[in-house]
Design an enzyme around this catalytic site. Structure first.
Site: not given
Length: 515
Positions: A277, A282, A289, A300, A359, A361, A363
């Protein structure tokens, strides 16, 4: 990076800034560890007593400095705690040696050379000490004034408390002409350099590390180490139907990328795929967030950094296994073009996903990359991601979770992680949680039940694995970024979590010891 040598010279005659010795926690007080016999003799056999007087106990990570004995060319002895002394006739375990060496290296920032006289029962111990020292000497100061003032041109202090990292390490008791010792130290040096590469990437600010610049770094490394690198830009992703990666990156001015790094060996009979990933920043997207949760979101992309470093390390070590790394790179930002909660994405696999939370995201980008990896029918796929806060709640900040579609494969990864000193824990994939991701609009939703959120994410990813392929998911949300103080060989900031586990998996596969 810190230079590393093996030495058989006498401790007293070595010119260095310090000599590092080990001290363990014994039943009746501190115990001087093997490797420091000459130093202990120079204190008339009273080194342990002197250290106890100074308050040393031998506890793990404890560092005590004292003047070197008369006749030594090094002015300082640094005693580092190894933790509990092993039972009689047993050796110190590798992780204790790594952590002790790392603690000593950190304490010696600013020194030009240090001699490490820690226990070396065999070549593996030499590798552990070398690895710990090289990882402990790490610092990230690329964005600080490291020597010159822009206005005056005059020298300025390094921002790491005015001290540069330890410049050179000599392992006392090492055997420079022994092939096993030499190989162990060379492996440690290559692995540490690549792991530190991952740390650098995680620590880079997101205004400099975006999907395109990350891809460019991968291309540069590929040329240097003989890797084949393929980069899919936004046009290629659109043409290929990578709706997950495109959907996550839709709100950013920095378009997404999918990078494929391929290492092949002429004698390889097995093929591993690593998927990372790579959310270079993010914000949460439209599902923004809350305040206090954005500051470290440059980390991230730690999963992609780990995969990148592991593939390069496999190439540098010449492992007899084919390894393909997939870096799913995007920046998750809110804007008028961003994916909205309620949107449906058409994934590369052909499935549709209803986005209930932008959020969640990671996956989505992983799903596209996992399916692309599956198309090559590798023997196994391992994905690595800072995926869920739920995993941090479950396992804390130092342990990553392992989920898999094969219990034996999950166990093998857990054992490999333990072997290299990375804390992990096997986690289940409860079938009853899958129903929570049913969508009335699409094939699946990107969110399910709140409780067990880390497991729900694993179940989502499982949907995008090709039939018959062993797969494991490493959720490194906790250990990928250390927000507390440094410890052992682990610095504050990016840690390089999972790099060593992935490399060990590749080594085991090459040796035929992993299924």
């Amino acid at each position: 990076m810190t230079a590393l040598t093996l030495s058989t010279a006498a401790a007293a005659g070595l010119r260095a800034d310090a000599i590092v010795v080990g001290v363990a926690k014994g039943a009746e007080g501190p115990v001087v560890a093997p490797g420091a016999e000459a130093v202990d003799q120079a204190y008339d056999g009273r080194l342990a007593a002197v250290l106890e007087t100074l308050g040393a106990s031998g506890a793990e990570g404890e560092v005590t400095k004292l003047p070197a004995p008369s006749g030594f060319k090094a002015p300082v002895v640094v005693a580092v705690g190894l933790g509990a002394a092993p039972e009689k006739d047993e050796d110190y375990d590798a992780e204790s040696l790594r952590r002790a060496a790392g603690s000593a290296a950190r304490a010696l920032a600013g020194a030009k050379k240090a001699v490490f006289a820690l226990p070396l029962a065999d070549a593996a111990d030499a590798g552990a000490v070398a690895e710990g020292a090289l990882l402990g000497a790490y610092s990230f100061d690329a964005y600080k004034d490291n020597g010159k003032s822009a206005k005056t041109g005059k020298g300025a202090k390094n921002a790491r408390n005015g001290k540069a990292p330890l410049a050179e390490v000599a392992l006392l008791g090492g055997k420079p002409r022994d092939k096993a010792y030499k190989a162990a130290v060379e492996r440690a040096a290559a692995l540490a350099e690549e792991l530190n590469r991952a740390r650098d990437l995680v620590n880079m600010p997101p205004n400099d590390l975006n999907p395109a610049s990350f891809a460019s770094l991968a291309q540069t490394a590929g040329k240097e180490h003989g890797l084949k690198v393929q980069v899919l830009d936004e046009k290629a992703l659109t043409k290929g139907g990578y709706g997950g990666i495109l959907g996550v990156g839709a709100g950013s001015e920095a378009p997404p990328r999918l990078v494929k790094l391929s290492y092949t060996h002429s004698k390889a009979s097995k093929h591993l795929a690593f998927v990372g990933k790579g959310i270079t920043y993010d914000s949460g997207g439209i599902s923004l967030k809350p305040a206090g949760h954005n500051e470290t979101m440059k980390c991230d992309m730690a999963g992609a950094a780990a995969v990148f470093a592991a593939v390069v390390a496999a190439a540098r070590l010449g492992l007899e296994v084919n390894v393909t790394g997939w870096l799913a790179l995007a920046e998750n930002m809110p804007s008028g073009s961003a994916t909205r909660p309620g949107d449906v994405l058409h994934m590369y696999s052909g499935k549709t996903v209803e986005v209930l939370n932008t959020d969640a995201e990671g996956r989505l980008v992983l799903a596209d990359a996992l399916w692309a990896a599956s198309e090559e029918e590798p023997d196994a796929i391992v994905d690595v991601a800072t995926l869920t806060g739920a995993m941090m709640l479950a396992l804390g900040a130092r342990t990553f979770g392992i989920m898999a579609n094969d219990d034996a494969f999950r166990t093998a990864i857990h054992e490999a992680a333990d072997e290299v000193g990375e804390e992990s824990w096997p986690m289940p994939l409860p079938e009853h949680l899958r129903k929570g991701m049913d969508s009335p609009t699409a094939d699946i939703a990107n969110m399910g039940e709140r409780m067990g959120g880390g497991l729900v994410a694993g179940l989502f990813l499982r949907e995008f694995i090709g039939e018959g392929i062993a797969w494991a998911h490493l959720d490194i949300a906790g250990p990928a970024y250390n927000e507390q103080g440094a410890f052992g060989y682990t610095p504050k900031g990016g840690t390089g979590s999972a790099v060593r586990t992935l490399v060990r998996l590749a080594e085991l596969t090459a040796a035929g010891d992993l299924g």
